[in-house]
Design a protein around this motif. Structure first.
Motif, PDB file in Angstrom:
ATOM      1  N   ARG A 121     -50.187 -10.909  16.920  1.00 32.87           N
ATOM      2  CA  ARG A 121     -49.521  -9.763  17.553  1.00 32.87           C
ATOM      3  C   ARG A 121     -49.430  -8.550  16.631  1.00 32.87           C
ATOM      4  NH1 ARG A 121     -47.094 -10.032  22.018  1.00 32.87           N
ATOM      5  NH2 ARG A 121     -46.600 -12.232  21.848  1.00 32.87           N
ATOM      6  N   SER A 122     -49.201  -8.756  15.355  1.00 33.31           N
ATOM      7  CA  SER A 122     -49.034  -7.628  14.424  1.00 33.31           C
ATOM      8  C   SER A 122     -50.333  -6.852  14.193  1.00 33.31           C
ATOM      9  CB  SER A 122     -48.503  -8.132  13.085  1.00 33.31           C
ATOM     10  OG  SER A 122     -49.443  -8.993  12.472  1.00 33.31           O
TER      11      SER A 122
ATOM     12  N   PRO B 234     -51.555 -15.870  20.348  1.00 31.83           N
ATOM     13  CA  PRO B 234     -51.078 -14.493  20.572  1.00 31.83           C
ATOM     14  C   PRO B 234     -49.930 -14.079  19.645  1.00 31.83           C
ATOM     15  CG  PRO B 234     -51.472 -15.559  22.666  1.00 31.83           C
ATOM     16  CD  PRO B 234     -51.625 -16.617  21.612  1.00 31.83           C
ATOM     17  N   GLU B 235     -48.999 -14.974  19.398  1.00 35.51           N
ATOM     18  CA  GLU B 235     -47.885 -14.638  18.508  1.00 35.51           C
ATOM     19  C   GLU B 235     -48.351 -14.443  17.063  1.00 35.51           C
ATOM     20  OE1 GLU B 235     -44.388 -13.288  17.650  1.00 35.51           O
ATOM     21  OE2 GLU B 235     -44.926 -13.890  19.680  1.00 35.51           O
TER      22      GLU B 235
ATOM     23  N   GLU C 251     -49.595  -1.594  20.455  1.00 35.21           N
ATOM     24  CA  GLU C 251     -49.148  -1.667  21.848  1.00 35.21           C
ATOM     25  C   GLU C 251     -49.241  -0.331  22.569  1.00 35.21           C
ATOM     26  OE1 GLU C 251     -45.504  -3.673  22.512  1.00 35.21           O
ATOM     27  OE2 GLU C 251     -45.906  -5.178  20.975  1.00 35.21           O
TER      28      GLU C 251
ATOM     29  N   TYR D 183     -52.347  -5.867  16.625  1.00 31.62           N
ATOM     30  CA  TYR D 183     -52.646  -5.097  17.830  1.00 31.62           C
ATOM     31  C   TYR D 183     -51.643  -3.972  18.013  1.00 31.62           C
ATOM     32  CZ  TYR D 183     -55.925  -8.703  19.284  1.00 31.62           C
ATOM     33  OH  TYR D 183     -56.986  -9.559  19.354  1.00 31.62           O
TER      34      TYR D 183
END
Length: 63
Positions: free
Chosen positions: A44-45, A40-41, A49, A47
């Motif tokens: 993350r960029s 996930p980390e 939010e 996706y």
């Protein structure tokens, strides 16, 4: 001809991954030894939010 709704039968079958993947399957063994918590980390960029539809867990795609 068109069918009336009262003549149709709807069926729903619930299954889980646990039921579909045998206990001795290679993917279960891999899952025991690989920790996917870092994914996930790393993604993350990619996706958004606050825009678009909610996403599925990225780990789901890789498993």
């Amino acid at each position: 001809m068109f069918q009336s709704r009262k003549d149709r039968q709807n069926e729903l079958e619930m299954v889980t991954i646990e039921e579909l993947v045998p206990e001795d399957h290679l993917l279960r063994k891999i899952d025991q030894y690989i920790d996917f918590s870092f994914i996930p980390e790393k993604v993350r960029s990619f996706y958004s939010e606050d825009n678009g539809r909610p996403s599925l867990d990225p780990v789901f795609y890789l498993r």
